[in-house]
Design a protein around this motif. Structure first.
Motif, PDB file in Angstrom:
ATOM      1  N   ALA A   1       0.714  -1.062   0.240  1.00 32.49           N
ATOM      2  CA  ALA A   1      -0.023   0.049   0.491  1.00 32.49           C
ATOM      3  C   ALA A   1       1.258   1.093  -0.016  1.00 32.49           C
ATOM      4  O   ALA A   1       1.978   0.994   0.412  1.00 32.49           O
ATOM      5  CB  ALA A   1      -0.690  -0.416   0.842  1.00 32.49           C
ATOM      6  N   TRP A   2       0.371   1.951  -1.058  1.00 33.96           N
ATOM      7  CA  TRP A   2       1.727   3.497  -0.785  1.00 33.96           C
ATOM      8  C   TRP A   2       0.976   4.618  -0.530  1.00 33.96           C
ATOM      9  O   TRP A   2      -0.932   4.444  -1.199  1.00 33.96           O
ATOM     10  CB  TRP A   2       1.307   4.009  -2.417  1.00 33.96           C
ATOM     11  N   ILE A   3       0.985   5.702  -0.301  1.00 39.04           N
ATOM     12  CA  ILE A   3      -0.131   6.785  -0.314  1.00 39.04           C
ATOM     13  C   ILE A   3       1.141   7.789  -0.281  1.00 39.04           C
ATOM     14  O   ILE A   3       2.474   7.721  -0.460  1.00 39.04           O
ATOM     15  CB  ILE A   3       0.581   7.362   1.323  1.00 39.04           C
ATOM     16  N   ILE A   4       0.494   8.640  -0.711  1.00 43.06           N
ATOM     17  CA  ILE A   4       0.829  10.211  -1.564  1.00 43.06           C
ATOM     18  C   ILE A   4       0.187  11.226  -1.254  1.00 43.06           C
ATOM     19  O   ILE A   4      -0.975  11.346  -0.664  1.00 43.06           O
ATOM     20  CB  ILE A   4       1.050  10.126  -3.281  1.00 43.06           C
ATOM     21  N   ARG A   5       0.983  12.028  -0.985  1.00 44.35           N
ATOM     22  CA  ARG A   5       0.133  13.681   0.137  1.00 44.35           C
ATOM     23  C   ARG A   5       0.415  14.895  -0.397  1.00 44.35           C
ATOM     24  O   ARG A   5       2.252  14.955  -0.248  1.00 44.35           O
ATOM     25  CB  ARG A   5      -0.151  13.574   1.728  1.00 44.35           C
ATOM     26  N   VAL A   6      -0.386  16.204  -0.710  1.00 47.21           N
ATOM     27  CA  VAL A   6       0.869  17.119  -1.484  1.00 47.21           C
ATOM     28  C   VAL A   6      -0.367  18.285  -0.238  1.00 47.21           C
ATOM     29  O   VAL A   6      -1.606  18.202  -0.095  1.00 47.21           O
ATOM     30  CB  VAL A   6       0.786  17.082  -2.594  1.00 47.21           C
ATOM     31  N   SER A   7       0.843  19.216  -0.345  1.00 48.65           N
ATOM     32  CA  SER A   7       0.383  20.415   0.655  1.00 48.65           C
ATOM     33  C   SER A   7       1.551  21.884   0.154  1.00 48.65           C
ATOM     34  O   SER A   7       2.270  21.678  -1.331  1.00 48.65           O
ATOM     35  CB  SER A   7       0.675  19.807   1.789  1.00 48.65           C
ATOM     36  N   ASP A   8       1.133  22.287   0.513  1.00 53.80           N
ATOM     37  CA  ASP A   8       1.752  23.912   0.290  1.00 53.80           C
ATOM     38  C   ASP A   8       2.421  24.619   1.778  1.00 53.80           C
ATOM     39  O   ASP A   8       1.402  24.166   2.498  1.00 53.80           O
ATOM     40  CB  ASP A   8       1.136  24.705  -0.565  1.00 53.80           C
ATOM     41  N   GLN A   9       2.856  25.959   1.606  1.00 48.22           N
ATOM     42  CA  GLN A   9       3.013  26.208   3.010  1.00 48.22           C
ATOM     43  C   GLN A   9       1.682  27.344   3.285  1.00 48.22           C
ATOM     44  O   GLN A   9       1.756  27.475   4.566  1.00 48.22           O
ATOM     45  CB  GLN A   9       4.298  27.738   2.295  1.00 48.22           C
ATOM     46  N   ASP A  10       0.864  27.530   2.547  1.00 44.87           N
ATOM     47  CA  ASP A  10      -0.329  28.225   2.908  1.00 44.87           C
ATOM     48  C   ASP A  10      -1.121  27.119   3.971  1.00 44.87           C
ATOM     49  O   ASP A  10      -1.566  27.273   5.310  1.00 44.87           O
ATOM     50  CB  ASP A  10      -1.791  28.407   2.028  1.00 44.87           C
TER      51      ASP A  10
ATOM     52  N   SER B   1       0.141  24.499   5.520  1.00 39.18           N
ATOM     53  CA  SER B   1       0.803  23.023   5.976  1.00 39.18           C
ATOM     54  C   SER B   1       2.117  23.944   7.047  1.00 39.18           C
ATOM     55  O   SER B   1       2.919  23.677   7.631  1.00 39.18           O
ATOM     56  CB  SER B   1       1.824  21.982   4.861  1.00 39.18           C
ATOM     57  N   GLY B   2       2.736  25.650   6.383  1.00 41.74           N
ATOM     58  CA  GLY B   2       2.999  26.449   7.661  1.00 41.74           C
ATOM     59  C   GLY B   2       5.045  25.686   6.560  1.00 41.74           C
ATOM     60  O   GLY B   2       4.676  25.512   4.778  1.00 41.74           O
ATOM     61  N   SER B   3       5.981  25.695   7.615  1.00 41.29           N
ATOM     62  CA  SER B   3       6.946  24.964   6.441  1.00 41.29           C
ATOM     63  C   SER B   3       7.201  23.997   6.349  1.00 41.29           C
ATOM     64  O   SER B   3       6.616  23.309   6.598  1.00 41.29           O
ATOM     65  CB  SER B   3       8.171  25.961   7.446  1.00 41.29           C
ATOM     66  N   PHE B   4       8.556  23.943   5.675  1.00 39.96           N
ATOM     67  CA  PHE B   4       8.533  22.528   5.083  1.00 39.96           C
ATOM     68  C   PHE B   4       8.345  21.506   6.227  1.00 39.96           C
ATOM     69  O   PHE B   4       8.936  20.251   6.563  1.00 39.96           O
ATOM     70  CB  PHE B   4       9.649  22.457   4.647  1.00 39.96           C
ATOM     71  N   GLU B   5       9.189  21.856   7.499  1.00 39.06           N
ATOM     72  CA  GLU B   5       9.497  21.096   8.402  1.00 39.06           C
ATOM     73  C   GLU B   5       8.299  21.198   9.382  1.00 39.06           C
ATOM     74  O   GLU B   5       8.118  20.304   9.914  1.00 39.06           O
ATOM     75  CB  GLU B   5      10.949  22.135   9.425  1.00 39.06           C
ATOM     76  N   GLN B   6       7.815  22.171   9.456  1.00 39.21           N
ATOM     77  CA  GLN B   6       6.700  21.530   9.813  1.00 39.21           C
ATOM     78  C   GLN B   6       5.333  20.673   9.463  1.00 39.21           C
ATOM     79  O   GLN B   6       4.771  19.588   9.943  1.00 39.21           O
ATOM     80  CB  GLN B   6       5.056  23.278  10.054  1.00 39.21           C
ATOM     81  N   PHE B   7       5.551  20.500   8.039  1.00 35.02           N
ATOM     82  CA  PHE B   7       4.981  19.233   6.975  1.00 35.02           C
ATOM     83  C   PHE B   7       5.777  18.536   7.537  1.00 35.02           C
ATOM     84  O   PHE B   7       4.413  17.180   7.516  1.00 35.02           O
ATOM     85  CB  PHE B   7       5.276  19.891   5.806  1.00 35.02           C
ATOM     86  N   ILE B   8       6.822  18.280   7.475  1.00 35.89           N
ATOM     87  CA  ILE B   8       7.299  16.554   7.342  1.00 35.89           C
ATOM     88  C   ILE B   8       6.582  16.192   8.974  1.00 35.89           C
ATOM     89  O   ILE B   8       6.111  15.110   9.214  1.00 35.89           O
ATOM     90  CB  ILE B   8       8.765  17.195   8.105  1.00 35.89           C
ATOM     91  N   GLU B   9       7.020  17.603  10.036  1.00 31.04           N
ATOM     92  CA  GLU B   9       6.392  16.744  11.578  1.00 31.04           C
ATOM     93  C   GLU B   9       4.778  16.975  11.263  1.00 31.04           C
ATOM     94  O   GLU B   9       4.580  15.230  11.870  1.00 31.04           O
ATOM     95  CB  GLU B   9       6.345  17.919  12.128  1.00 31.04           C
ATOM     96  N   ARG B  10       3.715  17.105  10.383  1.00 33.33           N
ATOM     97  CA  ARG B  10       2.496  16.815  10.983  1.00 33.33           C
ATOM     98  C   ARG B  10       2.442  15.156  10.048  1.00 33.33           C
ATOM     99  O   ARG B  10       1.627  14.094  10.702  1.00 33.33           O
ATOM    100  CB  ARG B  10       1.915  17.661  10.101  1.00 33.33           C
ATOM    101  N   ILE B  11       2.920  15.535   8.527  1.00 37.39           N
ATOM    102  CA  ILE B  11       2.793  14.035   8.668  1.00 37.39           C
ATOM    103  C   ILE B  11       3.405  13.008   8.341  1.00 37.39           C
ATOM    104  O   ILE B  11       3.091  11.320   8.676  1.00 37.39           O
ATOM    105  CB  ILE B  11       3.469  13.969   6.508  1.00 37.39           C
ATOM    106  N   ALA B  12       4.753  13.162   9.245  1.00 32.69           N
ATOM    107  CA  ALA B  12       5.443  12.449   9.993  1.00 32.69           C
ATOM    108  C   ALA B  12       4.390  11.734  10.861  1.00 32.69           C
ATOM    109  O   ALA B  12       4.787  10.304  11.683  1.00 32.69           O
ATOM    110  CB  ALA B  12       7.001  12.335  10.068  1.00 32.69           C
ATOM    111  N   GLY B  13       3.612  11.394  11.620  1.00 36.73           N
ATOM    112  CA  GLY B  13       3.692  12.109  12.692  1.00 36.73           C
ATOM    113  C   GLY B  13       1.469  11.150  12.299  1.00 36.73           C
ATOM    114  O   GLY B  13       1.335  10.469  13.483  1.00 36.73           O
ATOM    115  N   ILE B  14       1.535  10.882  11.787  1.00 33.25           N
ATOM    116  CA  ILE B  14       0.560  10.171  10.852  1.00 33.25           C
ATOM    117  C   ILE B  14       0.237   8.274  11.444  1.00 33.25           C
ATOM    118  O   ILE B  14       0.761   7.765  11.029  1.00 33.25           O
ATOM    119  CB  ILE B  14      -0.288   9.905   9.698  1.00 33.25           C
TER     120      ILE B  14
END
Length: 833
Positions: free
Chosen positions: A760-769, A771-784
């Motif tokens: 099973a694969w997941i692709i998730r896409v977002s942007d600065q508006d 999800s905030g910064s790239f690091e914030q995006f990583i933190e949000r998604i990595a904890g799913i």
């Protein structure tokens, strides 16, 4: 053979015997009793192309089964190249990870292919074992000069296999093969020989007294690791990263060209001693296009070959770029095609329209007519422009009367549909070919209403009447079903050239009206599903050249010509006609290409018979993610491209199950284009999920993602996820079976691999508006929190969308609500968010 070097590259136990001395392929055009065919043009997309068999194949197979090939010549420091031949073959075949011995390709006319290969097997002790023979054509096998089997399934691009028992004596055994097939267009021409025993046997290749074993081994390793740093070159030298392990320079011969169409060219390059890279030439030397480059290195009497692919988009070829209106853009595109286009009939017309060389144009037209007269596959793609040439230049005095008579005969002698007799392998069974055949028939009938058409015995007026009826039926079906080959960047332009020629040249006002409506609908689909003028989306038919070559495809230049958004290039098939036509795409569609950063929409629509293509595109001003839902999940695939994320022409990401292990191969499906087995797909806005259940009989027991780290502004790995940033947009990708970044070979730094048949694969896409910064995006998604059950089910708690799950037998579910995937029709539903 006392003074020969021997090469033992691997030991075998339940492995393919895939290192050989291989001869030149003998190609012979085959003629048959002309026959007719019938069938629905789009049914094969659901049922497989094998439902249509050319009558010529039956005749060929019957004759071949009555005649076993002669064995190859005896070993003289190597292997014979053909029946009774003693000369050595030119190539030392290395598999580069491919279990097959393969010379697949594309042949425009029915062609008998025959190739000999010889290797040696060393058995440490006497024993019996099974050998498995695998091919789509035939395998004739000799061991120590004795005929062992003549396996002749001839199953046209579908593997057949057979097990036989072999008795091995202690010592060296000479194994020889003749593999054959009847090539009909794209042809999977290969054999595979699998050792099924329990002994540790060796492949032993006789190299000849002028070849050093260690040099061969080192060169094989160097070529296996060769790669381009990025998949596009814009200017300067085209540099291949390859380490020279020898103490001397190595000369290479290059053969390169575009896939299927375009003349193959050759040039030389030299890898200096102990170098880490080799300059293949300047970007301009290769022309514009996605180029497959075959490298051939010579060591003594042997050559070793490796195929690679790269997009060349030379900035110097953009000299006519303009920011003017559509007329100025058409002029610029016409000049670019005339100067840099592949030599064909369309480019010849561009040359004439830009006051280029009449002699060069005539030469291109004559070569094109030779192909049409031989009824080469895709002749309809080129014949369609002869009518414009005749209309505009018949009375110009530029060409001789003999030239015009040759063109007249070319048109009158053609086979215009499958219900006429023929011994060719022209493909009629797709909507783009059907459209072009009917368009050519109409324009031919109009041009010569009293003419005698030799293949059908009918007059031009009769052909015109038939073609008008066929075209009306084609357009009615198109307006009811849309495009069976949805969103295809390869075939949109082919459809477009038919529409434009009818729009401009058809005598029937009704046909002209239908062609205009179809053109408008094509641009509607193209603009809605393109990002920044690049049609990078789910495709009904895909090739590697379109997936990795967005600067040079026809749709990118069609968008640029129409709206000034996209990329000027040398694509000729649709764009010469578009540039010469008064047609302009609807200005209202421009807004779909020019979304602001804060704008986003969902476009859901259906295509094909019964709406079998249920399509979803989530698009913003920064990116787009698109997919097809519930398309034959768990079934063998062809060229369908299921899910695609794009940030720009090079920054793309997708997942597929490779159809073949060969990188830059010619399979349909190939390593990157299409799927060996199709997944179950579900999408909700910027989240896509893919479930794979792959038959263990397939060669490829992994899935992978295109992830070009050198293109992204940055990338990272955390908690099993890989992340990428492109500008202020972000992507995340995850596989339940784990991910690893490729560190070797041609896809080094561009490929994420995940082992296993069920995944099973997941692709998730977002942007600065969002999800905030790239690091914030990583933190949000990595904890799913993720729950996955092989390829059956995946559930996650998304920080923006809530609980999302996909099951094999249901559409995607969001917060307990099953998402609607059908009922949107060919016009679709556009929803701004």
């Amino acid at each position: 053979m006392e003074n020969e070097a021997r090469y033992k590259p691997l030991r075998l136990k339940h492995q393919s015997i895939n290192r050989w001395r291989i001869g030149q392929t003998i190609e012979q055009r085959v003629r048959f009793e002309p026959m007719t065919m019938d069938g629905d043009i789009n049914a094969w997309l659901l049922e497989g192309f094998a439902i249509h068999e050319n009558p010529c194949r039956k005749e060929f197979v019957t004759k071949r089964r009555e005649n076993t090939p002669e064995p190859p010549g005896r070993m003289e420091g190597g292997a014979g190249t053909g029946g009774g031949a003693d000369s050595e073959p030119s190539e030392l075949y290395f598999p580069w990870g491919n279990p097959r011995v393969e010379r697949s390709g594309f042949w425009m006319v029915p062609t008998h292919l025959s190739t000999y290969a010889v290797t040696q097997i060393h058995s440490p002790r006497a024993h019996k074992s099974k050998l498995k023979l695998i091919t789509c054509g035939s395998i004739t096998l000799w061991i120590n000069g004795k005929l062992v089997d003549d396996f002749t399934p001839f199953t046209r691009n579908h593997e057949a296999e057979k097990e036989i028992e072999v008795e091995w004596m202690e010592g060296i055994h000479t194994v020889a093969v003749c593999f054959e097939d009847l090539a009909e267009r794209d042809t999977q021409y290969y054999f595979r020989l699998d050792y099924m025993g329990t002994e540790d046997i060796d492949i032993v290749l006789p190299l000849g007294g002028d070849v050093k074993e260690e040099e061969v081994r080192q060169l094989e390793n160097a070529l296996s690791e060769a790669y381009f740093s990025r998949d596009t070159v814009f200017s300067g030298p085209v540099v291949l990263n390859i380490r020279n392990p020898l103490n001397r320079e190595i000369p290479f011969r290059l053969r390169f060209g575009s896939d299927i169409f375009g003349d193959l060219q050759s040039k030389d390059a030299v890898l200096p001693a102990r170098a880490e890279a080799m300059e293949l030439g300047q970007a301009e030397d290769f022309g514009m296009g996605y180029k497959y480059i075959e490298l051939s290195a010579r060591i003594g009497s042997l050559s070793i070959k490796k195929r690679l692919g790269v997009q060349i988009y030379p900035e110097s070829a953009l000299e006519f770029m303009t920011e003017g209106d559509i007329r100025a853009r058409k002029d610029a595109a016409l000049k670019t095609i005339a100067q840099y286009g592949e030599p064909n009939i369309h480019t010849a017309l561009a040359l004439l329209k830009t006051d280029g060389s009449v002699e060069a144009a005539e030469a291109m037209i004559r070569v094109g007519m030779e192909g049409i007269n031989s009824r080469a596959d895709c002749s309809d793609f080129f014949l369609v422009s002869l009518f414009r040439i005749w209309q505009d230049y018949r009375d110009s005095g530029l060409f001789s009367e003999a030239f015009w008579e040759e063109m007249r005969e070319c048109i009158l002698n053609f086979r215009y549909w499958m219900d006429e007799p023929g011994d060719d392998v022209m493909w009629f069974f797709s909507e783009n070919h059907a459209l072009l055949f009917h368009t050519c028939e109409l324009l031919a009938g109009q041009l010569f209403p009293e003419g005698h058409f030799t293949n059908s015995g009918e007059t031009g007026a009769q052909h015109q009447a038939k073609a008008e009826s066929r075209l009306k039926e084609w357009f009615e079906r198109f307006m009811a079903e849309g495009l069976a080959e949805w969103n295809s960047s390869a075939y949109f332009p082919i459809d477009a050239v038919g529409f434009i020629q009818l729009h401009d040249l058809a005598q029937s006002s009704e046909i002209r009206r239908m062609a205009k409506e179809a053109l408008d609908l094509l641009y509607y689909y193209m603009t809605l599903n393109s990002h920044r003028g690049v049609l990078a989306s789910t495709y009904g038919r895909s090739y590697e050249k379109e997936l990795k070559g967005h600067y040079i495809v026809g749709t990118s230049s069609m968008c640029w010509i129409g709206y000034g958004i996209g990329y000027l290039n040398n694509y000729s098939f649709s764009n010469v006609s578009l540039c010469l036509s008064e047609y302009a795409p609807p200005e209202a569609y421009r807004k779909y290409l020019t979304l602001g950063k804060d704008e986003r929409f969902i476009f859901r629509f259906e295509q094909g018979i019964g709406g079998y293509a249920k399509l979803y595109n989530y698009k913003t001003g920064r990116y787009s993610l698109s997919s097809i839902a519930d398309f034959k999940p768990g079934q063998p695939g062809y060229q369908e491209h299921v899910m695609h994320l794009t940030f720009g022409p090079e920054a793309n990401l997708w997942v597929n199950h490779p159809g073949e292990l060969a990188v830059h191969g010619s399979g349909r499906p190939s390593n990157w284009a299409g799927n060996g087995y199709l997944p179950k797909a579900g999408q909700y806005k910027g989240l896509g999920i893919l479930l794979y259940q792959i038959n263990p009989k397939h060669d490829v027991h992994f899935t992978h993602a295109y992830f070009p780290t050198g293109i992204f502004d940055e990338y990272a790995e955390r908690n099993g996820w890989y992340f990428a940033r492109s500008g202020d947009s972000y992507a995340a990708i995850y596989a339940a079976n784990g991910l690893r970044l490729q560190q070797h070979g041609p896809d080094r730094g561009k490929e994420l691999l995940s082992d296993g048949l069920n995944n099973a694969w997941i692709i998730r896409v977002s942007d600065q508006d969002e999800s905030g910064s790239f690091e914030q995006f990583i933190e949000r998604i990595a904890g799913i929190a993720i729950t996955a059950e092989g390829g059956q089910h995946l559930a996650l708690n998304d920080p923006d969308y809530g609980k999302v799950e996909l099951q094999w037998d249901r559409p995607i579910i969001v917060n307990g609500e099953e998402q609607l995937i059908e009922g949107f029709g060919i016009q679709g539903k556009l929803e701004y968010l």
